[in-house]
Design a protein around this motif. Sequence first.
Motif, short mmCIF file in Angstrom:
data_model
loop_
_atom_site.label_atom_id
_atom_site.label_comp_id
_atom_site.label_asym_id
_atom_site.label_seq_id
_atom_site.Cartn_x
_atom_site.Cartn_y
_atom_site.Cartn_z
N GLU A 23 0.81 -1.20 0.00
CA GLU A 23 0.00 0.00 0.00
C GLU A 23 0.85 1.26 0.00
OE1 GLU A 23 -2.41 -0.23 3.36
OE2 GLU A 23 -3.51 1.50 2.55
N ARG A 124 -11.40 -10.01 3.42
CA ARG A 124 -10.18 -10.44 4.10
C ARG A 124 -10.02 -9.64 5.40
NH1 ARG A 124 -4.41 -9.86 3.90
NH2 ARG A 124 -4.14 -7.97 2.66
N PHE A 125 -10.51 -8.41 5.40
CA PHE A 125 -10.41 -7.58 6.59
C PHE A 125 -11.76 -7.54 7.30
CE2 PHE A 125 -7.14 -4.92 4.07
CZ PHE A 125 -6.11 -5.77 4.47
N VAL A 131 -7.27 -9.46 15.62
CA VAL A 131 -6.87 -9.94 16.95
C VAL A 131 -6.77 -8.75 17.91
CG1 VAL A 131 -5.06 -11.09 18.26
CG2 VAL A 131 -5.62 -11.87 15.94
N GLY A 162 1.35 3.49 13.72
CA GLY A 162 2.43 3.22 12.76
C GLY A 162 2.00 2.28 11.64
N GLY A 164 1.53 -0.81 9.30
CA GLY A 164 1.33 -2.25 9.47
C GLY A 164 0.67 -2.64 10.77
N LEU A 165 0.01 -1.68 11.44
CA LEU A 165 -0.60 -2.00 12.73
C LEU A 165 -2.12 -2.20 12.64
CD1 LEU A 165 1.46 0.31 15.12
CD2 LEU A 165 1.76 -2.12 14.63
N LYS A 297 -3.19 -16.26 12.59
CA LYS A 297 -2.86 -16.17 11.16
C LYS A 297 -2.52 -17.56 10.61
CE LYS A 297 -3.03 -11.68 10.78
NZ LYS A 297 -3.86 -10.94 9.87
N VAL A 321 2.27 -5.91 12.87
CA VAL A 321 1.53 -7.12 12.50
C VAL A 321 1.95 -7.55 11.09
CG1 VAL A 321 -0.75 -8.13 12.20
CG2 VAL A 321 -0.39 -6.34 13.92
P1 ADP Z 1 -1.81 -0.19 8.32
O1 ADP Z 1 -2.95 0.28 7.46
O2 ADP Z 1 -1.92 0.29 9.74
O3 ADP Z 1 -0.47 0.09 7.73
P2 ADP Z 1 -2.89 -2.79 7.73
O4 ADP Z 1 -4.28 -2.57 8.18
O5 ADP Z 1 -2.66 -2.79 6.26
O6 ADP Z 1 -1.90 -1.75 8.42
O7 ADP Z 1 -2.37 -4.14 8.38
C1 ADP Z 1 -1.23 -4.84 7.89
C2 ADP Z 1 -1.49 -6.32 7.89
O8 ADP Z 1 -1.60 -6.76 9.23
C3 ADP Z 1 -2.82 -6.67 7.22
O9 ADP Z 1 -2.66 -7.88 6.52
C4 ADP Z 1 -3.78 -6.85 8.36
O10 ADP Z 1 -4.79 -7.78 8.08
C5 ADP Z 1 -2.87 -7.37 9.46
N1 ADP Z 1 -3.31 -6.93 10.80
C6 ADP Z 1 -3.06 -5.74 11.40
N2 ADP Z 1 -3.57 -5.71 12.65
C7 ADP Z 1 -4.15 -6.91 12.84
C8 ADP Z 1 -4.84 -7.50 13.95
N3 ADP Z 1 -5.02 -6.85 15.10
N4 ADP Z 1 -5.31 -8.77 13.80
C9 ADP Z 1 -5.11 -9.43 12.64
N5 ADP Z 1 -4.47 -8.94 11.57
C10 ADP Z 1 -3.99 -7.70 11.65
#
Ligand code: ADP
Length: 468
Positions: A23, A124-125, A131, A162, A164-165, A297, A321
């Motif tokens: 992204e 997927r989301f 979690v 930050g 990937g969270l 996961k 994550v």
């Molecule tokens: P951000 O937008 O904050 O950069 P993302 O939403 O794209 O992060 O999350 C990155 C990856 O981590 C995705 O594949 C997402 O599904 C996974 N992820 C993030 N937080 C969690 C969580 N609490 N439980 C399960 N998967 C998560």
Amino acid sequence: MALLHDTATEHVTSDLQAAVGPERWRVWFDGSTDIRVESDRVTVGVANLFISDYLKSHFTKHLAAAVRARVGRDLPITWHVQPDLFQKRRAANLADEAEAMDQLPDSAGQETKPAPSSPPAAPRFTLDNFVVGPCNQMAYAAARSAITAPGKDFHPLFIHGGCGLGKTHLLYAILHALETRSRLRVVCLSAEQFTNRYLAGVRTGRLDAFRHHYRHLDVLAIDDVHFLGGKPATQEEFLHTFDEFEGSGRLIILASDAHPTEIQAVQHRLISRWVSGLVVHLSAPDVQTRRHILHTKAREMGRTLSDDVVHLVADRVQGSVRDLEGALTRILAYAALLKQPVTPMLARQAVEGFIVTRRPRAGVREIETTVADFFGVTIEDIHSSRKARLISLARQVTMVLAREMTDLSLAEIARLLGGKNHTTVLAACRKWRRLLQEGTEIAWTDKSDRRALSAEALLAHLRERIRR
Ligand code: ADP
Ligand code: MG
């Protein structure tokens, strides 16, 4: 030699791409940067100064790590503005967005459909596969509440944290739930898409269609709003969109990598609207949550991991994550390639060289104790609002170091330092950024000794004491 450098460039680029994730890659790098690895340096051409500052502060460490891994040593990195990149990118984006605009309904009164090029609310989301742990429980609760009654208890919902969270995950999870349950009109798009569609609307004389589309949704989610920094025209447009939602019982949800007050170059009017709702923070998962995420996961991928393996990985991979997902994929790929079961030994080999650790974070308590001791003041002084010079110096330095060395938000730091307002912390951080840039000397008197250090040396000294 040129070939060698081309290969190095390719490898470094692909490592960087993996490290920043698809992204961010799309938003910040793809087509708008020109990375070259040469024998004695790395140059990065970027589209404009705004992007350059942002990339420098956010991705230098990823780039440096990729260079180290691929070239075997550190190389100096220089950034320069390459205006032709900007032209190219703008042209490509505008062409896409003009096409998207063409597909919008024509005039007021017609039914609003989600924008065709907005990505589908990916199942997927979902909230079910999110979690929950101490790092994200507030954000999760806010998401639940937004789904039960969007716009009823707060407006807007602002999620920051930050890379990937889970910000994008939460946005899509909320929209997906709303769309399937109540068939509300919902759209999620990135701030960059919003900007480009707005520009396309201006250029093609179809601003009315643009406005009608976005201002009459039930829920509008905008991802990565830090992108609006430095874009006054789009900010103005967004302000009007925002005001249309105000008081209408509808909801805007925003995600950003920084707290609203920390996003650079955004109008005050917009910031004050963003903080007027519910602002929630996502922090990096603690070890328990990391274990939970790994188990979950793996299960989603139809695998079961032993506790030994999960503990080992959760201890070693302490990043986001997304980093955990990367480690897991790597371990499973390793096992498949070697045709071996996933043992702790195999997992260790697989994540070696991939270890993503955060520097051990300090706590506010340690920081204030060290700073108070250094300046010969008390913690109560730091918590107080006394204006004596030495005390306010110690207080500011504590705030600046707490911001830098902990994962806490401005508001949390403010609360821990004697229940202050987050703007006090922000002001201290801004002031010190300036002092550092200007190389200012800081002088103070303790126990009748007059002392002086540059702002930078003072912070460096304290940092070291805190780490000890
Ligand atoms: P951000 O937008 O904050 O950069 P993302 O939403 O794209 O992060 O999350 C990155 C990856 O981590 C995705 O594949 C997402 O599904 C996974 N992820 C993030 N937080 C969690 C969580 N609490 N439980 C399960 N998967 C998560
Ligand atoms: Mg995201």
